[in-house]
Design a protein around this motif. Structure first.
Motif, mmCIF file in Angstrom:
data_model
loop_
_atom_site.group_PDB
_atom_site.id
_atom_site.type_symbol
_atom_site.label_atom_id
_atom_site.label_comp_id
_atom_site.label_asym_id
_atom_site.label_seq_id
_atom_site.Cartn_x
_atom_site.Cartn_y
_atom_site.Cartn_z
ATOM 1 N N GLY A 218 0.833 -1.196 0.000
ATOM 2 C CA GLY A 218 0.000 0.000 0.000
ATOM 3 C C GLY A 218 0.866 1.242 0.000
ATOM 4 O O GLY A 218 1.877 1.307 0.711
ATOM 5 N N ALA A 229 0.174 -5.707 3.297
ATOM 6 C CA ALA A 229 -0.927 -6.532 3.799
ATOM 7 C C ALA A 229 -0.677 -7.983 3.411
ATOM 8 O O ALA A 229 -0.282 -8.276 2.279
ATOM 9 N N VAL A 266 -6.436 -9.671 -1.371
ATOM 10 C CA VAL A 266 -6.493 -8.326 -0.805
ATOM 11 C C VAL A 266 -5.830 -7.366 -1.785
ATOM 12 O O VAL A 266 -4.821 -7.697 -2.404
ATOM 13 N N TYR A 268 -5.118 -2.942 -2.281
ATOM 14 C CA TYR A 268 -5.288 -1.552 -1.888
ATOM 15 C C TYR A 268 -5.840 -0.738 -3.053
ATOM 16 O O TYR A 268 -5.582 -1.039 -4.224
ATOM 17 N N LEU A 275 -8.569 -0.801 1.829
ATOM 18 C CA LEU A 275 -8.166 -2.142 1.414
ATOM 19 C C LEU A 275 -9.410 -2.950 1.064
ATOM 20 O O LEU A 275 -10.364 -3.014 1.846
#
Length: 294
Positions: A218, A229, A266, A268, A275
């Motif tokens: 991110g 993450a 996941v 960003y 997120l």
């Protein structure tokens, strides 16, 4: 303006629906840089492109284009930034990395590179492509978006275990590449433009790790610092401080979340604050892990 709270599912207003005609599951999806078209990657080996303008019905059912060349599931599809022209990159479990080129109103294969084993994941930074293969290898490729596109494999390395997820970010004239492994370990490499991989980190983040299904860098545009993450198959999500140009602080997570459902991916948003999380049961949510960060 909507207030995002960690762990709270965000209600969104649907702009339209796409009923895909693919025979298999949709494994990845992306939009073109102008949000006019949507491309899906499917387990039936096809890439289907739909118009994002669904009209009065609000539903798109027919693909404008159906791209067929992969001989196994297409795991990733990425639309290239417009500065490089109208190109799509796809990766499949057949080991093929393809560059699709829009010409004369249609799409053609501009370039392809065949890896020995199925591709698990890719990360695309402009014309730099990082590939994680299920034989345990990582590759740094350069894509040349021109009249006659090409793919050149610059360098490779081998992980200690099979990589399932990969994401890269620029660090000066080099790249920092995070990989989530089948063993549940995380490894981070510094990759030079020459293709040399130097391992920076190799560690176990949780006591009883499950496979890491997704990793995502991110930016620090709208959060206090850059971040990394890490999402596990068993539903654990950990976020670490990752200041650009410095080693990632993996001793303590700045945010943790655990749900009782499999976590798939996941990602960003462009600001690095919000997120998006996709789960294996078909649910998804948006969170802002940094809303209470200092």
């Amino acid at each position: 303006m909507a207030q995002y709270t960690p762990g709270v599912q965000v209600e969104t207003v649907p702009m339209g629906k796409i009923h895909t005609a693919a025979a298999g599951a949709v494994l990845d999806i992306c939009t073109d840089p102008y949000s006019q078209m949507v491309a899906t990657a499917s387990s039936d080996g096809t890439i289907r492109i739909y118009s994002a303008n669904t009209g009065d019905s609000g539903v798109a059912t027919d693909a404008v284009f159906c791209l067929t060349h992969h001989r196994a599931s297409v795991c990733r599809v990425v639309w290239v930034p417009p500065a490089y022209g109208n190109f799509i990159i796809s990766a499949g479990h057949d080991g093929l990395l393809l560059v699709w080129q829009k010409l004369d109103g249609g799409w053609r294969i501009g370039a392809e590179h065949k890896f020995q084993q199925p591709i698990a994941d890719i990360s695309v930074l402009n014309d730099n492509v990082f590939v994680a293969s299920l034989d345990g290898s990582l590759h740094y490729c350069k894509a040349y978006f021109q009249q006659n596109p090409a793919i050149d494999c610059i360098g490779s390395t081998t992980c200690k275990f099979v990589p399932l997820a990969i994401d890269a970010r620029p660090v000066g004239d080099q790249f920092q590449v995070a990989c989530g492994l089948l063993s549940g370990f995380l490894t981070i490499f510094l990759v030079a433009g020459s293709g040399e991989f130097i391992e920076q980190e190799y560690c176990q983040l949780i006591q009883t790790p499950s496979p890491i299904r997704s990793v995502a860098w991110g930016s620090a545009l709208l959060n206090p610092y850059g971040s990394l993450a890490v999402g596990y198959e068993t539903g654990e999500l950990l976020i670490y401080k990752a200041i650009t140009g410095e080693k990632v602080e993996l001793s303590t997570a700045v945010y943790t979340k655990t749900v009782e459902r499999p976590l798939c991916r996941v990602r960003y948003g462009p600001t690095g604050a919000v997120l998006a999380i996709a789960y294996g049961d078909g649910k998804s949510e948006l969170i802002n892990p940094f809303i209470n960060s200092k």
